[in-house]
Design an enzyme around this catalytic site. Structure first.
Site, mmCIF file in Angstrom:
data_model
loop_
_atom_site.group_PDB
_atom_site.id
_atom_site.type_symbol
_atom_site.label_atom_id
_atom_site.label_comp_id
_atom_site.label_asym_id
_atom_site.label_seq_id
_atom_site.Cartn_x
_atom_site.Cartn_y
_atom_site.Cartn_z
ATOM 1 N N ASN A 1 6.624 -3.812 -17.466
ATOM 2 C CA ASN A 1 7.575 -4.812 -17.968
ATOM 3 C C ASN A 1 7.839 -4.606 -19.454
ATOM 4 O O ASN A 1 6.961 -4.180 -20.194
ATOM 5 C CB ASN A 1 6.986 -6.223 -17.716
ATOM 6 C CG ASN A 1 7.755 -7.332 -18.418
ATOM 7 O OD1 ASN A 1 7.199 -8.039 -19.259
ATOM 8 N ND2 ASN A 1 9.016 -7.499 -18.091
ATOM 9 N N CYS B 1 1.310 -15.344 -22.457
ATOM 10 C CA CYS B 1 2.244 -16.193 -23.197
ATOM 11 C C CYS B 1 1.807 -16.339 -24.655
ATOM 12 O O CYS B 1 0.671 -16.721 -24.933
ATOM 13 C CB CYS B 1 2.343 -17.561 -22.536
ATOM 14 S SG CYS B 1 3.500 -18.623 -23.425
ATOM 15 N N GLY C 1 13.011 -9.276 -17.109
ATOM 16 C CA GLY C 1 13.015 -10.617 -17.680
ATOM 17 C C GLY C 1 14.375 -10.987 -18.222
ATOM 18 O O GLY C 1 15.269 -11.408 -17.485
ATOM 19 N N ALA D 1 9.983 -19.138 -18.506
ATOM 20 C CA ALA D 1 9.929 -20.585 -18.711
ATOM 21 C C ALA D 1 11.305 -21.092 -19.121
ATOM 22 O O ALA D 1 11.957 -20.509 -19.989
ATOM 23 C CB ALA D 1 8.903 -20.910 -19.789
HETATM 24 C C1 LIG Z 1 12.670 -17.403 -22.488
HETATM 25 C C2 LIG Z 1 11.463 -16.667 -21.987
HETATM 26 C C3 LIG Z 1 10.532 -17.327 -21.201
HETATM 27 C C4 LIG Z 1 9.410 -16.648 -20.734
HETATM 28 N N1 LIG Z 1 8.517 -17.312 -19.940
HETATM 29 C C5 LIG Z 1 7.438 -16.645 -19.445
HETATM 30 C C6 LIG Z 1 6.529 -17.289 -18.568
HETATM 31 O O1 LIG Z 1 6.695 -18.453 -18.192
HETATM 32 N N2 LIG Z 1 5.460 -16.579 -18.140
HETATM 33 C C7 LIG Z 1 5.246 -15.257 -18.519
HETATM 34 O O2 LIG Z 1 4.263 -14.646 -18.098
HETATM 35 N N3 LIG Z 1 6.112 -14.637 -19.328
HETATM 36 C C8 LIG Z 1 7.197 -15.286 -19.777
HETATM 37 N N4 LIG Z 1 8.092 -14.629 -20.570
HETATM 38 C C9 LIG Z 1 7.928 -13.180 -20.795
HETATM 39 C C10 LIG Z 1 8.764 -12.402 -19.773
HETATM 40 O O3 LIG Z 1 8.308 -12.630 -18.460
HETATM 41 C C11 LIG Z 1 8.718 -10.894 -20.084
HETATM 42 O O4 LIG Z 1 7.382 -10.473 -20.074
HETATM 43 C C12 LIG Z 1 9.321 -10.558 -21.431
HETATM 44 O O5 LIG Z 1 10.539 -11.248 -21.624
HETATM 45 C C13 LIG Z 1 9.556 -9.041 -21.564
HETATM 46 O O6 LIG Z 1 10.382 -8.574 -20.525
HETATM 47 P P1 LIG Z 1 11.976 -8.330 -20.726
HETATM 48 O O7 LIG Z 1 12.117 -7.406 -21.894
HETATM 49 O O8 LIG Z 1 12.446 -7.755 -19.433
HETATM 50 O O9 LIG Z 1 12.583 -9.668 -21.035
HETATM 51 C C14 LIG Z 1 9.204 -15.290 -21.071
HETATM 52 C C15 LIG Z 1 10.139 -14.637 -21.873
HETATM 53 C C16 LIG Z 1 11.253 -15.295 -22.331
HETATM 54 C C17 LIG Z 1 12.257 -14.545 -23.179
#
Ligand SMILES: Cc1cc2nc3c(=O)[nH]c(=O)nc-3n(C[C@H](O)[C@H](O)[C@H](O)COP(=O)(O)O)c2cc1C
Length: 332
Positions: free
Chosen positions: A205, A106, A228, A22
């Site tokens: 993930n 979320c 992410g 997001a």
């Molecule tokens: C700024 C931000 C926005 C995110 N927005 C969403 C979202 O819109 N939908 C979702 O399912 N997860 C969202 N997430 C979670 C990420 O998709 C992901 O699951 C999480 O960051 C862990 O993965 P990573 O360690 O690779 O970042 C968001 C995470 C962050 C940090």
């Protein structure tokens, strides 16, 4: 040659998926990720309620996908079956989506208050009923992104079983519970357990990047990994992931390369059908991430977070490159 994987009959070019983010994963970030190697990209979460009331701004988020350059999953969040049905019809008509995803992870209060996102993990019967409705309504395959559980990570197997019985085509699982938010190490061992219970494609993930993607796919038996935070301001993370899979060295990035990536995404951002003033403000969150790893991070941020136009961003980027090259301190 990168290994491929398949969801609902659609073969994806590789096993590297850009996560829904997001405030970040708009069409510009998605196109950049695709150009630099992502096999599948996700939109930001999009409110089914806002689509159901035909919010023009939200509809534009759906339409944007017409310009994407690789398969896209659109992510919906919501808690009302009728709104989800309406949202699905809009997505089918307005977009070019390979998959529709339902957000079951979320943790933010704004979404939780609507009984959506990870709040639905407190009521798996309701979650099942909503996902089943989506599967029955949609002509586009439904996938779900979720977490290990709300508070108990061992719930991951129950969650996978519920989603599979509702008919999803794939599951992406973040290896943390809702209560763990984004901190602490993900429970990769539990992702392995969840994967074993999952007969459909499974995407792991949580804190994944070029250094650990292959070992996590190996240890969890996940079909793919989702990236992410490591992808924010860093579309070349996908190039790196593919290089590592090919056994190649990861190149060290020059500041000019980082600047060029920012300029590329900036041009894409300002070509969106969104007021430029809004773009300028929104891009402030992503811009500093393009210069990760450079000294003077605070000052780089200072130069970028006041930009109010494309021109101002370009000037700030030139300034950052200039001073990084000369090795001088960036002044506030
Ligand atoms: C700024 C931000 C926005 C995110 N927005 C969403 C979202 O819109 N939908 C979702 O399912 N997860 C969202 N997430 C979670 C990420 O998709 C992901 O699951 C999480 O960051 C862990 O993965 P990573 O360690 O690779 O970042 C968001 C995470 C962050 C940090």
């Amino acid at each position: 040659m990168a290994k491929k994987f398949t969801i609902a009959g659609l073969e994806l070019a590789n096993r590297y998926v850009q996560a829904p983010l997001a405030g970040f994963s708009d069409v510009a970030m998605r196109i950049a990720a695709a150009r630099h190697g992502a096999g599948l990209v996700y939109t930001e979460m999009i409110s089914a309620a806002a689509l159901a009331r035909h919010s023009e701004e939200t509809l534009e988020m759906v339409r944007e996908t017409k310009r994407d350059e690789c398969p896209v999953a659109l992510q919906l969040f919501g808690s009302d079956a009728e709104e989800l049905r309406t949202a699905i019809r809009i997505c089918e008509a307005e977009g070019r989506y390979a998959f529709l995803d339902f957000n079951l992870g979320c943790p933010v209060p704004k979404v939780m208050k609507q009984d959506a996102g990870s709040h639905l993990l407190t009521d798996l019967d309701k979650a099942y009923s909503l996902v089943k409705t989506m599967v029955e309504t949609s002509s586009i395959p439904i996938v779900v992104k979720t977490r290990l559980g709300y508070s108990n990570p061992e719930d991951c197997v129950k969650i996978v079983q519920m989603l599979v019985s509702a008919g999803v085509s794939a599951i992406a699982m973040h290896g943390r519970t809702r209560n763990e938010f984004y901190t602490g190490l993900p429970h990769y061992d539990l992702l392995t357990k969840a994967r074993q219970a999952c007969p459909v494609p499974f995407i792991a993930n949580g804190n994944i990047g070029p250094d650990n993607a292959l070992s996590i796919m190996e240890s969890t038996s996940a079909d793919a990994v989702m990236i992410g935070r490591n992808a924010i301001g860093n579309p070349l993370v996908f190039t790196d992931l593919l290089a590592v899979e090919d056994g190649l060295e990861r190149p060290v990035r020059a500041v000019e390369t980082q600047a060029q990536l920012l300029r590329e995404q900036l041009a894409l951002e300002y070509s969106r059908n969104v007021p430029p003033a809004k773009i300028s403000v929104e891009f402030r969150a992503a811009a500093p991430a393009f210069f990760q790893g450079l000294p003077n991070a605070r000052r780089i941020r200072g130069l970028l977070v006041h930009c109010s136009s494309q021109e101002e961003y370009l000037q700030a980027v030139d300034r950052i490159v200039e001073v990084a090259r000369d090795g001088e301190e960036i002044q506030d």
